[in-house]
Motif scaffolding. Structure first.
Motif, PDB file in Angstrom:
ATOM      1  N   GLY A   1     119.109 -14.829  10.627  1.00  0.00           N
ATOM      2  CA  GLY A   1     119.253 -15.869  11.602  1.00  0.00           C
ATOM      3  C   GLY A   1     118.234 -15.572  12.903  1.00  0.00           C
ATOM      4  O   GLY A   1     117.341 -14.608  13.007  1.00  0.00           O
ATOM      5  N   VAL A   2     118.748 -16.163  13.972  1.00  0.00           N
ATOM      6  CA  VAL A   2     117.798 -16.064  15.391  1.00  0.00           C
ATOM      7  C   VAL A   2     118.879 -15.670  16.413  1.00  0.00           C
ATOM      8  O   VAL A   2     120.053 -16.389  16.235  1.00  0.00           O
ATOM      9  CB  VAL A   2     117.412 -17.502  15.487  1.00  0.00           C
ATOM     10  N   ARG A   3     118.409 -15.058  17.227  1.00  0.00           N
ATOM     11  CA  ARG A   3     119.373 -14.450  18.664  1.00  0.00           C
ATOM     12  C   ARG A   3     118.455 -14.567  19.874  1.00  0.00           C
ATOM     13  O   ARG A   3     117.338 -14.123  19.792  1.00  0.00           O
ATOM     14  CB  ARG A   3     120.094 -13.211  18.636  1.00  0.00           C
ATOM     15  N   ARG A   4     118.935 -15.376  20.732  1.00  0.00           N
ATOM     16  CA  ARG A   4     118.390 -15.485  21.890  1.00  0.00           C
ATOM     17  C   ARG A   4     118.772 -14.886  23.004  1.00  0.00           C
ATOM     18  O   ARG A   4     119.960 -14.393  22.844  1.00  0.00           O
ATOM     19  CB  ARG A   4     118.320 -16.883  22.424  1.00  0.00           C
ATOM     20  N   PHE A   5     117.957 -14.381  23.923  1.00  0.00           N
ATOM     21  CA  PHE A   5     118.759 -13.286  25.036  1.00  0.00           C
ATOM     22  C   PHE A   5     118.459 -14.032  26.340  1.00  0.00           C
ATOM     23  O   PHE A   5     117.863 -14.957  26.584  1.00  0.00           O
ATOM     24  CB  PHE A   5     117.922 -12.140  24.962  1.00  0.00           C
TER      25      PHE A   5
ATOM     26  N   LEU B   1     110.116  -9.823  15.413  1.00  0.00           N
ATOM     27  CA  LEU B   1     110.522 -10.211  13.937  1.00  0.00           C
ATOM     28  C   LEU B   1     111.131  -8.802  13.290  1.00  0.00           C
ATOM     29  O   LEU B   1     110.544  -7.640  13.450  1.00  0.00           O
ATOM     30  CB  LEU B   1     109.357 -10.471  13.075  1.00  0.00           C
ATOM     31  N   LEU B   2     112.563  -8.821  12.771  1.00  0.00           N
ATOM     32  CA  LEU B   2     113.126  -7.543  12.540  1.00  0.00           C
ATOM     33  C   LEU B   2     114.026  -7.996  11.158  1.00  0.00           C
ATOM     34  O   LEU B   2     114.347  -8.754  10.725  1.00  0.00           O
ATOM     35  CB  LEU B   2     114.005  -7.055  13.474  1.00  0.00           C
ATOM     36  N   TYR B   3     114.465  -6.923  10.675  1.00  0.00           N
ATOM     37  CA  TYR B   3     115.447  -6.841   9.649  1.00  0.00           C
ATOM     38  C   TYR B   3     116.685  -7.047  10.261  1.00  0.00           C
ATOM     39  O   TYR B   3     116.910  -6.488  11.207  1.00  0.00           O
ATOM     40  CB  TYR B   3     115.320  -5.581   8.725  1.00  0.00           C
ATOM     41  N   ASP B   4     117.549  -7.634   9.337  1.00  0.00           N
ATOM     42  CA  ASP B   4     119.153  -7.708  10.282  1.00  0.00           C
ATOM     43  C   ASP B   4     119.659  -6.511  10.883  1.00  0.00           C
ATOM     44  O   ASP B   4     120.493  -6.383  11.826  1.00  0.00           O
ATOM     45  CB  ASP B   4     120.028  -8.116   8.957  1.00  0.00           C
ATOM     46  N   THR B   5     119.737  -5.257  10.246  1.00  0.00           N
ATOM     47  CA  THR B   5     120.296  -4.310  10.558  1.00  0.00           C
ATOM     48  C   THR B   5     119.314  -3.584  11.748  1.00  0.00           C
ATOM     49  O   THR B   5     120.089  -2.304  12.256  1.00  0.00           O
ATOM     50  CB  THR B   5     120.134  -2.887   9.403  1.00  0.00           C
ATOM     51  N   GLU B   6     118.284  -4.085  12.258  1.00  0.00           N
ATOM     52  CA  GLU B   6     117.528  -3.373  13.393  1.00  0.00           C
ATOM     53  C   GLU B   6     117.892  -4.221  14.768  1.00  0.00           C
ATOM     54  O   GLU B   6     117.261  -3.741  15.461  1.00  0.00           O
ATOM     55  CB  GLU B   6     116.109  -3.594  13.013  1.00  0.00           C
ATOM     56  N   VAL B   7     119.004  -5.016  14.750  1.00  0.00           N
ATOM     57  CA  VAL B   7     119.359  -5.684  15.878  1.00  0.00           C
ATOM     58  C   VAL B   7     120.875  -4.648  16.217  1.00  0.00           C
ATOM     59  O   VAL B   7     121.790  -4.696  15.419  1.00  0.00           O
ATOM     60  CB  VAL B   7     119.828  -7.090  15.787  1.00  0.00           C
TER      61      VAL B   7
ATOM     62  N   ALA C   1     113.403  -2.122  16.413  1.00  0.00           N
ATOM     63  CA  ALA C   1     114.937  -2.604  16.672  1.00  0.00           C
ATOM     64  C   ALA C   1     114.802  -3.165  18.135  1.00  0.00           C
ATOM     65  O   ALA C   1     113.862  -3.401  19.030  1.00  0.00           O
ATOM     66  CB  ALA C   1     115.680  -1.251  16.959  1.00  0.00           C
ATOM     67  N   VAL C   2     115.703  -3.974  18.257  1.00  0.00           N
ATOM     68  CA  VAL C   2     116.008  -4.709  19.526  1.00  0.00           C
ATOM     69  C   VAL C   2     117.484  -4.636  19.737  1.00  0.00           C
ATOM     70  O   VAL C   2     118.421  -4.620  18.760  1.00  0.00           O
ATOM     71  CB  VAL C   2     115.483  -6.221  19.586  1.00  0.00           C
ATOM     72  N   ASP C   3     117.774  -4.333  21.079  1.00  0.00           N
ATOM     73  CA  ASP C   3     119.103  -4.327  21.650  1.00  0.00           C
ATOM     74  C   ASP C   3     119.899  -5.733  22.033  1.00  0.00           C
ATOM     75  O   ASP C   3     119.379  -6.705  22.221  1.00  0.00           O
ATOM     76  CB  ASP C   3     119.643  -3.181  22.199  1.00  0.00           C
ATOM     77  N   ALA C   4     121.265  -5.727  22.408  1.00  0.00           N
ATOM     78  CA  ALA C   4     121.747  -6.658  22.972  1.00  0.00           C
ATOM     79  C   ALA C   4     121.513  -7.369  24.102  1.00  0.00           C
ATOM     80  O   ALA C   4     121.766  -8.382  24.317  1.00  0.00           O
ATOM     81  CB  ALA C   4     123.361  -6.234  22.986  1.00  0.00           C
ATOM     82  N   ARG C   5     120.684  -6.325  24.981  1.00  0.00           N
ATOM     83  CA  ARG C   5     119.836  -7.157  26.011  1.00  0.00           C
ATOM     84  C   ARG C   5     118.593  -7.541  25.601  1.00  0.00           C
ATOM     85  O   ARG C   5     117.853  -8.227  26.793  1.00  0.00           O
ATOM     86  CB  ARG C   5     119.681  -5.860  27.136  1.00  0.00           C
TER      87      ARG C   5
ATOM     88  N   ARG D   1     113.406   6.470  16.366  1.00  0.00           N
ATOM     89  CA  ARG D   1     112.201   5.656  15.631  1.00  0.00           C
ATOM     90  C   ARG D   1     112.186   6.235  14.157  1.00  0.00           C
ATOM     91  O   ARG D   1     111.889   5.510  13.133  1.00  0.00           O
ATOM     92  CB  ARG D   1     110.801   6.108  16.128  1.00  0.00           C
ATOM     93  N   ARG D   2     112.088   7.670  13.926  1.00  0.00           N
ATOM     94  CA  ARG D   2     112.156   7.873  12.608  1.00  0.00           C
ATOM     95  C   ARG D   2     113.514   7.442  11.636  1.00  0.00           C
ATOM     96  O   ARG D   2     113.111   7.354  10.430  1.00  0.00           O
ATOM     97  CB  ARG D   2     112.414   9.725  12.719  1.00  0.00           C
ATOM     98  N   GLU D   3     114.641   7.450  12.403  1.00  0.00           N
ATOM     99  CA  GLU D   3     115.703   6.905  11.608  1.00  0.00           C
ATOM    100  C   GLU D   3     115.329   5.422  11.297  1.00  0.00           C
ATOM    101  O   GLU D   3     115.807   5.122   9.925  1.00  0.00           O
ATOM    102  CB  GLU D   3     116.896   7.022  12.449  1.00  0.00           C
ATOM    103  N   PHE D   4     114.838   4.428  12.043  1.00  0.00           N
ATOM    104  CA  PHE D   4     114.563   3.173  11.555  1.00  0.00           C
ATOM    105  C   PHE D   4     113.570   3.073  10.320  1.00  0.00           C
ATOM    106  O   PHE D   4     113.633   2.373   9.552  1.00  0.00           O
ATOM    107  CB  PHE D   4     114.254   2.540  12.588  1.00  0.00           C
ATOM    108  N   LEU D   5     112.519   3.928  10.695  1.00  0.00           N
ATOM    109  CA  LEU D   5     111.503   4.062   9.727  1.00  0.00           C
ATOM    110  C   LEU D   5     112.094   4.530   8.369  1.00  0.00           C
ATOM    111  O   LEU D   5     111.455   4.060   7.203  1.00  0.00           O
ATOM    112  CB  LEU D   5     110.267   4.830  10.271  1.00  0.00           C
TER     113      LEU D   5
END
Length: 194
Positions: free
Chosen positions: A186-190, A159-165, A125-129, A3-7
């Motif tokens: 862009g948009v990514r669906r899971f 809602l995120l920045y590109d680098t947070e996926v 952040a959000v991950d590939a899942r 969390r600290r790294e993303f912040l």
């Protein structure tokens, strides 16, 4: 630590970066059929270097959607109120934590979120899942549990920045995946999404 790294990355963004990302996010989010057709959207007001949401909130209202915003309760649960424009917001300081912009009008109760067709979730952040990393306060974990308990399935959009996926974020047993991540590019669906 994660969390600290993303912040830390977010804190290096300029006000212009945040505003530009917010404008791009609004455009991308409104292209989602579930958002464009939503009658009620539960959203939030971004603070600090979070991806900006005000442009999206106003665009949703212009499209005729009812927009609900959270108000933090002492136990970290969320109450809800209607957003009727930037003038309907009040800056509320919550103890030693950051100040939040909350609806100034009548409170609708924590269950008001169950009326939403779409729930916009903050995150780091959000991950590939589709697993979302929040700030760790548990407020939105309660929201997701409330939705599940009520048997409703609104579209869950983060809602995120590109680098947070990212490839992977840690998860706990109570965590639930989101359906869609929207970034400025862009948009990514899971899988299993709305």
């Amino acid at each position: 630590m994660l969390r600290r790294e993303f912040l830390a990355v977010r804190n290096r963004l300029t006000a212009d970066d945040v505003r530009a990302a917010g404008d791009a996010l609004a455009g991308r989010a409104l292209e989602l059929p579930e958002v464009a057709q939503a009658r009620t959207v539960a959203a939030y007001v971004s603070v600090g270097s979070e991806p900006g949401t005000l442009a999206l909130l106003d665009a949703l209202r212009e499209c005729g959607a009812r927009v609900l915003l959270p108000a933090l309760l002492p136990d970290n649960d969320l109450d809800w109120g209607a957003y009727t424009g930037e003038g309907s917001l009040a800056r509320v300081q919550h103890g030693g934590r950051m100040a939040l912009f909350e609806p100034a009008g009548a409170r609708l109760g924590p269950d008001a979120v169950t009326e939403a067709d779409v729930v916009l979730l903050p995150g780091l952040a959000v991950d590939a899942r589709g697993m979302r990393l929040g700030r760790g306060g548990g407020s939105y974990d309660r929201v997701l549990a409330r939705l599940e308990h009520a048997g409703v399935r609104p579209a869950l959009v983060v809602l995120l920045y590109d680098t947070e996926v990212v490839e992977h974020v840690p998860e706990e047993a109570h965590d639930r995946p989101v359906h869609v991540v929207v970034t400025p590019s862009g948009v990514r669906r899971f899988r299993g999404g709305a």
